[in-house]
Design an enzyme around this catalytic site. Structure first.
Site, PDB file in Angstrom:
ATOM      1  N   ARG A  66       0.852  -1.199   0.000  1.00 46.59           N
ATOM      2  CA  ARG A  66       0.000   0.000   0.000  1.00 46.59           C
ATOM      3  C   ARG A  66       0.888   1.251   0.000  1.00 46.59           C
ATOM      4  O   ARG A  66       0.573   2.248  -0.658  1.00 46.59           O
ATOM      5  CB  ARG A  66      -0.894  -0.011   1.254  1.00 46.59           C
ATOM      6  CG  ARG A  66      -1.870   1.156   1.340  1.00 46.59           C
ATOM      7  CD  ARG A  66      -3.087   0.919   0.473  1.00 46.59           C
ATOM      8  NE  ARG A  66      -3.990   2.073   0.516  1.00 46.59           N
ATOM      9  CZ  ARG A  66      -5.307   1.960   0.435  1.00 46.59           C
ATOM     10  NH1 ARG A  66      -5.868   0.784   0.294  1.00 46.59           N
ATOM     11  NH2 ARG A  66      -6.070   3.036   0.462  1.00 46.59           N
ATOM     12  N   LEU A  94      -6.251   8.166   1.333  1.00 47.00           N
ATOM     13  CA  LEU A  94      -4.962   8.730   0.913  1.00 47.00           C
ATOM     14  C   LEU A  94      -3.931   8.453   2.002  1.00 47.00           C
ATOM     15  O   LEU A  94      -4.204   8.598   3.193  1.00 47.00           O
ATOM     16  CB  LEU A  94      -5.124  10.226   0.644  1.00 47.00           C
ATOM     17  CG  LEU A  94      -6.054  10.528  -0.536  1.00 47.00           C
ATOM     18  CD1 LEU A  94      -6.415  12.006  -0.560  1.00 47.00           C
ATOM     19  CD2 LEU A  94      -5.400  10.104  -1.857  1.00 47.00           C
ATOM     20  N   ASN A 108     -12.061  17.062  -0.086  1.00 46.24           N
ATOM     21  CA  ASN A 108     -12.855  15.855  -0.349  1.00 46.24           C
ATOM     22  C   ASN A 108     -14.333  16.202  -0.256  1.00 46.24           C
ATOM     23  O   ASN A 108     -14.728  17.115   0.476  1.00 46.24           O
ATOM     24  CB  ASN A 108     -12.520  14.767   0.677  1.00 46.24           C
ATOM     25  CG  ASN A 108     -13.297  13.471   0.426  1.00 46.24           C
ATOM     26  OD1 ASN A 108     -13.356  12.992  -0.693  1.00 46.24           O
ATOM     27  ND2 ASN A 108     -13.916  12.940   1.473  1.00 46.24           N
ATOM     28  N   THR A 109     -15.138  15.491  -1.004  1.00 47.37           N
ATOM     29  CA  THR A 109     -16.584  15.654  -0.875  1.00 47.37           C
ATOM     30  C   THR A 109     -17.161  14.323  -0.401  1.00 47.37           C
ATOM     31  O   THR A 109     -16.749  13.258  -0.867  1.00 47.37           O
ATOM     32  CB  THR A 109     -17.226  16.099  -2.205  1.00 47.37           C
ATOM     33  OG1 THR A 109     -18.631  16.211  -2.005  1.00 47.37           O
ATOM     34  CG2 THR A 109     -16.941  15.165  -3.365  1.00 47.37           C
ATOM     35  N   HIS A 110     -18.062  14.409   0.572  1.00 47.97           N
ATOM     36  CA  HIS A 110     -18.614  13.194   1.186  1.00 47.97           C
ATOM     37  C   HIS A 110     -20.140  13.302   1.192  1.00 47.97           C
ATOM     38  O   HIS A 110     -20.684  14.356   1.577  1.00 47.97           O
ATOM     39  CB  HIS A 110     -18.077  13.050   2.615  1.00 47.97           C
ATOM     40  CG  HIS A 110     -18.575  11.820   3.321  1.00 47.97           C
ATOM     41  ND1 HIS A 110     -18.098  10.553   3.031  1.00 47.97           N
ATOM     42  CD2 HIS A 110     -19.517  11.664   4.285  1.00 47.97           C
ATOM     43  CE1 HIS A 110     -18.745   9.665   3.796  1.00 47.97           C
ATOM     44  NE2 HIS A 110     -19.595  10.309   4.559  1.00 47.97           N
ATOM     45  N   ASP A 142      -7.638  15.293   6.298  1.00 47.77           N
ATOM     46  CA  ASP A 142      -6.530  15.163   7.259  1.00 47.77           C
ATOM     47  C   ASP A 142      -6.200  13.668   7.346  1.00 47.77           C
ATOM     48  O   ASP A 142      -6.611  12.886   6.489  1.00 47.77           O
ATOM     49  CB  ASP A 142      -6.902  15.789   8.627  1.00 47.77           C
ATOM     50  CG  ASP A 142      -8.043  15.034   9.315  1.00 47.77           C
ATOM     51  OD1 ASP A 142      -8.510  15.528  10.347  1.00 47.77           O
ATOM     52  OD2 ASP A 142      -8.470  13.969   8.802  1.00 47.77           O
ATOM     53  N   GLY A 144      -7.290  11.375   9.108  1.00 43.01           N
ATOM     54  CA  GLY A 144      -8.380  10.464   9.497  1.00 43.01           C
ATOM     55  C   GLY A 144      -9.245  10.133   8.292  1.00 43.01           C
ATOM     56  O   GLY A 144      -8.979  10.582   7.175  1.00 43.01           O
ATOM     57  N   ASP A 146     -12.523  10.978   6.581  1.00 45.53           N
ATOM     58  CA  ASP A 146     -13.638  11.944   6.542  1.00 45.53           C
ATOM     59  C   ASP A 146     -13.707  12.784   7.827  1.00 45.53           C
ATOM     60  O   ASP A 146     -14.786  13.151   8.279  1.00 45.53           O
ATOM     61  CB  ASP A 146     -14.973  11.205   6.320  1.00 45.53           C
ATOM     62  CG  ASP A 146     -14.967  10.450   5.002  1.00 45.53           C
ATOM     63  OD1 ASP A 146     -15.549   9.352   4.955  1.00 45.53           O
ATOM     64  OD2 ASP A 146     -14.354  10.944   4.039  1.00 45.53           O
TER      65      ASP A 146
END
Ligand code: GRF
Length: 206
Positions: A66, A94, A108-110, A142, A144, A146
């Site tokens: 990974r 990421l 990011n979009t969630h 960051d 974590g 989301d």
């Protein structure tokens, strides 16, 4: 600002950015310089190719570990010298190297109202929980899942008749315009992240 957009699927958020930039005829303040994916043969890559935008694919299974995938994705992204990276439906976490290189510049979009329902099934989890209102969140990434500082959110009512697909499509209508608005403002006005707060514009220059 130079944007690299990361996708894993249909790429309708990417398409919204492409259309928003084209409609703004130079006033948007950002251009998509490359689109990256974690898999081949997805509509998101076709959308980029149709727009004449360079693409790259970094598949986890092409790398022994990974960490090596993380490095490959970081280098492929860095080659395009992005000011901002937009994760638009990118379905991989990421890694440390990527965040070390682009931390503070990854949006990011969630499809849920974070901190509720993080992770890969935010729409399904909200529906299963029986919430009456859900929505979408645009946030900085960051280390974590989301959990990064929230930039903007949009609320979407849940209907009795909703199944996951119907609810997700209604969320995406809000999400696409929210993402286009946020990315443009970050690009035009600059921003500063202070703890969990995001300041855009004026003193927010970055
Ligand atoms: C978006 O709703 C995103 O928030 C979620 O997956 C969806 C991707 O949609 N992670 P698309 O690929 O942009 O159409």
């Amino acid at each position: 600002a130079r944007l690299v957009v990361l996708v894993s699927g249909s790429g309708t958020n990417l398409q919204a950015l492409l259309d928003g930039i084209a409609a703004d005829a130079g006033g948007y303040g950002a251009e998509i310089v490359a689109v990256g994916a974690d898999r081949d043969a997805i509509a998101g890559l076709e959308r980029a190719e149709r727009a004449g935008i360079p693409t790259f694919v970094c598949r986890v299974k092409d790398h022994a570990t990974r960490e090596e995938w993380d490095r490959a994705l970081t280098e492929a992204t860095a080659a395009h010298e992005p000011d901002l990276v937009v994760s638009a439906g990118f379905m991989k976490i990421l890694g440390k190297e990527f965040l070390a290189r682009f931390g503070g510049r990854v949006v990011n979009t969630h499809p849920a109202l974070l901190p509720s329902f993080p992770g890969a099934h935010g729409v399904r989890d909200a529906l299963a929980h029986g919430v009456k209102v859900t929505g979408c969140t645009v946030h900085f990434v960051d280390d974590g899942v989301d959990t990064g500082p929230i930039i903007a959110q949009g609320a979407v009512e849940v209907r009795e008749s909703d199944d996951e697909a119907a609810l997700h499509e209604r969320i995406k209508e809000v999400e696409r315009s929210l993402l286009v608005d946020v990315v443009g403002r970050l690009a035009r006005h600059g921003y500063r992240i202070e703890g969990r707060k995001v300041q855009i514009g004026e003193h927010g220059h970055r």
